[in-house]
Design a protein around this motif. Sequence first.
Motif, PDB file in Angstrom:
ATOM      1  N   PHE B 103       0.863  -1.179   0.000  1.00  0.00           N
ATOM      2  CA  PHE B 103       0.000   0.000   0.000  1.00  0.00           C
ATOM      3  C   PHE B 103       0.899   1.228   0.000  1.00  0.00           C
ATOM      4  CE2 PHE B 103      -3.779  -2.402   1.571  1.00  0.00           C
ATOM      5  CZ  PHE B 103      -4.672  -1.890   0.640  1.00  0.00           C
ATOM      6  N   ASN B 104       0.530   2.230  -0.781  1.00  0.00           N
ATOM      7  CA  ASN B 104       1.333   3.448  -0.840  1.00  0.00           C
ATOM      8  C   ASN B 104       1.185   4.210   0.478  1.00  0.00           C
ATOM      9  OD1 ASN B 104       2.441   5.986  -1.407  1.00  0.00           O
ATOM     10  ND2 ASN B 104       1.970   5.759  -3.579  1.00  0.00           N
ATOM     11  N   PRO B 105       2.305   4.452   1.179  1.00  0.00           N
ATOM     12  CA  PRO B 105       2.206   5.104   2.493  1.00  0.00           C
ATOM     13  C   PRO B 105       1.661   6.531   2.431  1.00  0.00           C
ATOM     14  CG  PRO B 105       4.508   4.900   1.802  1.00  0.00           C
ATOM     15  CD  PRO B 105       3.685   4.109   0.826  1.00  0.00           C
ATOM     16  N   ALA B 106       1.624   7.131   1.242  1.00  0.00           N
ATOM     17  CA  ALA B 106       1.239   8.538   1.152  1.00  0.00           C
ATOM     18  C   ALA B 106      -0.262   8.747   0.968  1.00  0.00           C
ATOM     19  CB  ALA B 106       1.994   9.208   0.015  1.00  0.00           C
ATOM     20  N   HIS B 107      -1.020   7.681   0.719  1.00  0.00           N
ATOM     21  CA  HIS B 107      -2.451   7.874   0.440  1.00  0.00           C
ATOM     22  C   HIS B 107      -3.316   7.014   1.351  1.00  0.00           C
ATOM     23  CE1 HIS B 107      -1.278  10.120  -3.073  1.00  0.00           C
ATOM     24  NE2 HIS B 107      -0.589   9.094  -3.536  1.00  0.00           N
ATOM     25  N   TYR B 151      -4.594   5.969   6.945  1.00  0.00           N
ATOM     26  CA  TYR B 151      -3.383   5.696   6.164  1.00  0.00           C
ATOM     27  C   TYR B 151      -2.901   4.283   6.495  1.00  0.00           C
ATOM     28  CZ  TYR B 151      -3.123  10.533   4.737  1.00  0.00           C
ATOM     29  OH  TYR B 151      -3.381  11.734   4.162  1.00  0.00           O
TER      30      TYR B 151
END
Lengths: 331, 548
Positions: B103-107, B151
């Motif tokens: 999972f993208n940590p920024a979204h 997040y």
Amino acid sequence: MNSVLKIIAQRLALGLLTLFIVSIVIFTAVNLLPGDFAEAILGQGATPEAVESIRRDLRLDQPPITRYLEWLGGAVRGDLGNSFAQANFASFVGDDSGTRTTVAQQIAPRFANTMFLAGVTAAIAVPLSVGLGVLAALYRETVFDRFTNIFTLSSISSPEFFLAYVLILFLAVLNPLLPSLSNIYEGMGFGERLQKTLLPALTLTLVVMAHMMRMTRAAIINLLASPYIEMARLKGMSPMRVIVRHALPNALAPIINVIALNLAYLITGVVVVEVVFVYPGIGQLFVDSVKIRDIPVVQACCLIFASAYILLNLTADILSIVSNPRLRHPK
Amino acid sequence: MTDLVVMRDIEIEGRSDEVWMPIIKGIDLTLKKGEVLGLIGESGAGKSTLGLAAMGFARDGVRISGGSVEFDGIDLLAASADVKRGLLGKRIAYVAQSAAASFNPAHKLIDQHTEGPTQHGVMSKSESEMDGIELYRKLRLPNPDEIGFRYPHQVSGGQLQRAMTAMAMSCRPDLIIFDEPTTALDVTTQIEVLASIRDIVEEYDTAAIYITHDLAVVAQMADRIKVLLKGDEVEENETREMLSHPKEDYTKSLWAVREFKRPQKPAVHTDATPVVSVQHVTAAYGKVPVLHDISFDIHAGRTVAVVGESGSGKSTAARCITGLLPPSEGVIEFDGEALPGNYRQRNKMQLRQAQMIYQMADTALNPRKTIGEIIGRPVQFYMGLTGREKRKRVEELLEQIELPGSQYIDRLPSELSGGQKQRIGIARALAAEPKFIICDEVTSALDQLVAEGILRLLAQLQDELGLSYMFITHDLATVRSIADEVVVMKDGQVVEQGPKDEMFTPPHHPYTDLLLSSVPEMDPDWLTNLLAERGVDNIGDAAVGKMD
């Protein structure tokens, strides 16, 4: 959110401490400079009595500690002292009321000019370099990537005055689009001011672009092997979207830091470009003041440069924190 | 049923040092609509590579060099990048091994969930959000209405794995590739994830390729199983047939339940002084308490297994014993003598007596030092040997771990296999001639057969040298094979302890019971029966309990 505010407060306190230490270093360094203002200004006519008198008048005869504390005390109150060079020495034995120029009065317009130049440069250079960095990461190992790489590297490797003259040649002499002299004065309209600032700003853009663009490219490429990038590709996202939406937000911290360093350079290190374009910025003032040992101005300039570095790095730190959801939203 | 995926004579190569080496050597694979195929094999068998190839995808440094892949009549290897992108995420989805890393940590989770449907034009953002929440509910995620708005770092591993399954489902694909989705999870969490994956795949009649190295897991999930070994197919059959009648020797060796089991040793004399005695230890990281008043003894020549889920405090207990984390209360005694809490205050003798072997041999060995230097360092530091004597001692140690010294002493860790690296870790611990060794998940990164070799070696060394082990693990099969005594930990407390045979015989403490019953068994009906026994709602409750 509280923890972020706490971190910011800590960084601010550390910044102030750094500034204090820097002030000691500046004062010591400036006082280690060979020569003396009194001798420099009097030249051939430097009789011991005259030198002594000027020194007493400027309080140069006081011990360094006393002078440092006086200077620091003034600086904290916002009073950076009076310029030596602008003092009216014709009347140094008598009264000197009202004839002295404060350092602040002398620096303020120059500093505003420098900030204007830095601002114009940043407005061009930052979006351009980050954009080029993103494109170079997207088209990595292609002709485009190589070309931008070679272009930015050669521009950063060339001396600034050389770049300046090349730009003058192409944009002022062969195609007279922009003025080659940037004689800015007070009360000038924004448009005209911008036009006159454009050539030095373009020169500086060429100088600072390489770092930012290469860091953007490297920071993004560094992330391309991450599982979440693979995931984005396996979700069928376009290469551009993978880079801009999935890689870039996670690459912001190093990019922001390099941008901050380069912006600090724009404020503190542009003497050569100012000289070439006769731009009345703080860099020229600084060099002139060193030449005639105008200590209060030199110290004030150094302090401004140090603050610029500290403030910009602080901003970079804060932005890095804010761009990281782990710090913004703790568990 | 019609064929959804047809792969013919697939050959895949990987680049190492500018040379293309074969990874997959001509494998056929067909998958019907709505069918679940299990791909099984040890690490390096090429199962993930083959799974990704079914999506027409090859990782960087890997290329599909031969054969064909057809998905629903579309030739994926000939298709343009645009055509493939149109299928990926929309009709073919992927669930990765580590949801935390994928999972993208920024979204936020929901934004990543809705990305597929909106970009592929399947649904609008708000429709997809509603649908995501519905899927979260079906996958029995706690607080389905709000969990998506967090997040990734705010959500636990098991929940992320389910959220990733939901994301794969977001466009209602025809095919999902599950790449070891439960390998990184605790047994109790694994059950929840397995059950929710199985339900949702059944509900939407999605075809799946389920990749794992765990036979018992694949037995629960797959209709058919294909066994891979070093890029070749060993055999393929219906799940039940495969489990009851494996044909090939390799399959049989995989099927054989671990034979290695040490007999229970007689009880320790009650008045014997333990080698290590942990007494009422309480410890915290900063202000976060992790251990609450734990006590256990480790006697000479014994193995004490400390079991529990991640976060139960097993490794923290080890850090207290080694002095890396001074306890806030309680003492650690060594041979009846209290040790200083902080390792800095311990003398060389005290430090030498307790050594450690780590989970990831890869990261625990300095990649720039030769084996001789790695093992030679403690030999010199603790035993004061130098020059020829040192080298001789290192060779003896290598002999002890069954790696001929002359052959390995000048090599770098990168030239060794995972099992060999772990043996070097053991030799490094032995070099200090300790009485007591802490083994922190030493076999969990290794394949089953290799792991068994390591366990046999540790047992043999114990018999020869009279060592005591503290064996930290979450794998109950390992406990069964090597432990003398067992300590069960949960939330920083010891819930049960005693001799192994007692622990594995009912009645158990309820938590021990939960752990034991959560270990998957080869029986393909095991999961179904277990769920029926526990009641599905129970699992949901357990998940909610974990949220705190």
